[in-house]
Design an enzyme around this catalytic site. Sequence first.
Site, PDB file in Angstrom:
ATOM      1  N   HIS A 209       0.835  -1.197   0.000  1.00 15.90           N
ATOM      2  CA  HIS A 209       0.000   0.000   0.000  1.00 15.90           C
ATOM      3  C   HIS A 209       0.873   1.250   0.000  1.00 15.90           C
ATOM      4  O   HIS A 209       0.594   2.215  -0.703  1.00 15.90           O
ATOM      5  CB  HIS A 209      -0.912  -0.020   1.226  1.00 15.90           C
ATOM      6  CG  HIS A 209      -1.864   1.130   1.323  1.00 15.90           C
ATOM      7  ND1 HIS A 209      -1.477   2.378   1.755  1.00 15.90           N
ATOM      8  CD2 HIS A 209      -3.192   1.211   1.050  1.00 15.90           C
ATOM      9  CE1 HIS A 209      -2.525   3.189   1.733  1.00 15.90           C
ATOM     10  NE2 HIS A 209      -3.580   2.512   1.318  1.00 15.90           N
ATOM     11  N   GLY A 210       1.917   1.232   0.814  1.00 19.47           N
ATOM     12  CA  GLY A 210       2.874   2.333   0.839  1.00 19.47           C
ATOM     13  C   GLY A 210       2.599   3.397   1.881  1.00 19.47           C
ATOM     14  O   GLY A 210       3.519   4.089   2.330  1.00 19.47           O
ATOM     15  N   ASP A 211       1.329   3.554   2.279  1.00 16.13           N
ATOM     16  CA  ASP A 211       0.969   4.563   3.282  1.00 16.13           C
ATOM     17  C   ASP A 211      -0.119   3.996   4.188  1.00 16.13           C
ATOM     18  O   ASP A 211      -1.069   4.686   4.549  1.00 16.13           O
ATOM     19  CB  ASP A 211       0.490   5.840   2.585  1.00 16.13           C
ATOM     20  CG  ASP A 211       0.339   7.011   3.552  1.00 16.13           C
ATOM     21  OD1 ASP A 211       1.021   7.019   4.597  1.00 16.13           O
ATOM     22  OD2 ASP A 211      -0.471   7.919   3.273  1.00 16.13           O
ATOM     23  N   PHE A 212       0.033   2.731   4.544  1.00 13.93           N
ATOM     24  CA  PHE A 212      -1.028   2.024   5.255  1.00 13.93           C
ATOM     25  C   PHE A 212      -1.086   2.415   6.720  1.00 13.93           C
ATOM     26  O   PHE A 212      -0.089   2.320   7.441  1.00 13.93           O
ATOM     27  CB  PHE A 212      -0.832   0.512   5.139  1.00 13.93           C
ATOM     28  CG  PHE A 212      -2.001  -0.273   5.661  1.00 13.93           C
ATOM     29  CD1 PHE A 212      -3.121  -0.470   4.872  1.00 13.93           C
ATOM     30  CD2 PHE A 212      -1.994  -0.790   6.942  1.00 13.93           C
ATOM     31  CE1 PHE A 212      -4.218  -1.174   5.344  1.00 13.93           C
ATOM     32  CE2 PHE A 212      -3.089  -1.494   7.429  1.00 13.93           C
ATOM     33  CZ  PHE A 212      -4.193  -1.692   6.632  1.00 13.93           C
ATOM     34  N   ARG A 213      -2.250   2.863   7.142  1.00 13.35           N
ATOM     35  CA  ARG A 213      -2.510   3.187   8.541  1.00 13.35           C
ATOM     36  C   ARG A 213      -4.013   3.093   8.775  1.00 13.35           C
ATOM     37  O   ARG A 213      -4.795   2.943   7.835  1.00 13.35           O
ATOM     38  CB  ARG A 213      -1.979   4.569   8.894  1.00 13.35           C
ATOM     39  CG  ARG A 213      -2.512   5.709   8.035  1.00 13.35           C
ATOM     40  CD  ARG A 213      -1.788   6.998   8.379  1.00 13.35           C
ATOM     41  NE  ARG A 213      -2.367   8.171   7.750  1.00 13.35           N
ATOM     42  CZ  ARG A 213      -2.051   8.631   6.567  1.00 13.35           C
ATOM     43  NH1 ARG A 213      -1.157   7.993   5.834  1.00 13.35           N
ATOM     44  NH2 ARG A 213      -2.618   9.723   6.084  1.00 13.35           N
TER      45      ARG A 213
END
Length: 314
Positions: A209-213
Amino acid sequence: MASAPRPGGRDTARVQVPKRLLDALSDSPASAVRSWLDALPETAERQLAAWELTLERVSAPGGRRGLVALVRQADGTPAALKFPVPGPDAGHERAALAHWDGWGAARLLRADPDTGALLIERLRSTVSLRSLPEAKAVLEAAGTVRRLWVVPPEGHPFASVTGRTEEERETLRTLGAGGWAVDARPLTDEALELREALPAEPPEEVLLHGDFRQGKVLAGERAPWLAVGPAPVVGERAYDLARLVLDRCEDLAAGPGPAAAARRRVGKLADALEVDRDRLRGWSFYRAVETGLRHAAAGDRRRAELLLEFAGWL
């Protein structure tokens, strides 16, 4: 905020670009970005007409990487119309969503290569995993991100973790050496050492995802929770999971024994998703320092200090 749509027809009111997006791009030196921003309201209205969409409202305050409008399709089905900020990575979200095809993420319904517009499955934008208690949110987040970690498509356009962090390296050095961040120099040095060591022998190469939160996982109808807003990259799972380790770090800071709690979080996530603990700890440290220094440079000293403190706990 755009006005309400006319019953049975497309809203012809001019789309209003959210202030957060305007502020984020106001200092951009790229003339292409400025031109895109100036033309965005008219571009959006043309796209609404071309795809026979009824505008409900523009999402506000919205994000800093594009404009999102809530719309209805000709058959009444709700959807989200997104215009990513143009740039070398502008098409990567489309490619990732198309590859996942709704598996763990919002489904891509249509895309226009000329305008960059994306028509995406509508989720409940006001209900993210952050609305859940911490333990439940982490459990659901782990189940969601696991679905996204798939083999990337052949000939994919995505950068590697190595490439992305290479671009960050000089920025990290510059920010870490700033006068306001003298205390961060030991953390910066360790983060740079980890950046050299970790990508050297990656255990896997999967789509991330690269920016998973937690805030990037929204409630849906087709599935309970689905991811949105990827900044896709190819690399090891520990890099993706590290951003989740940092999530809600203010909750840990407010509780007893935050350092021990932070290390327990790393261990639990690593074990649950079968990721090497040391590599997850390393990437979590790196991403905490890198993100913290960026917040400091943007003037958010409070958030920066919290992230740098979190790195020290690890």
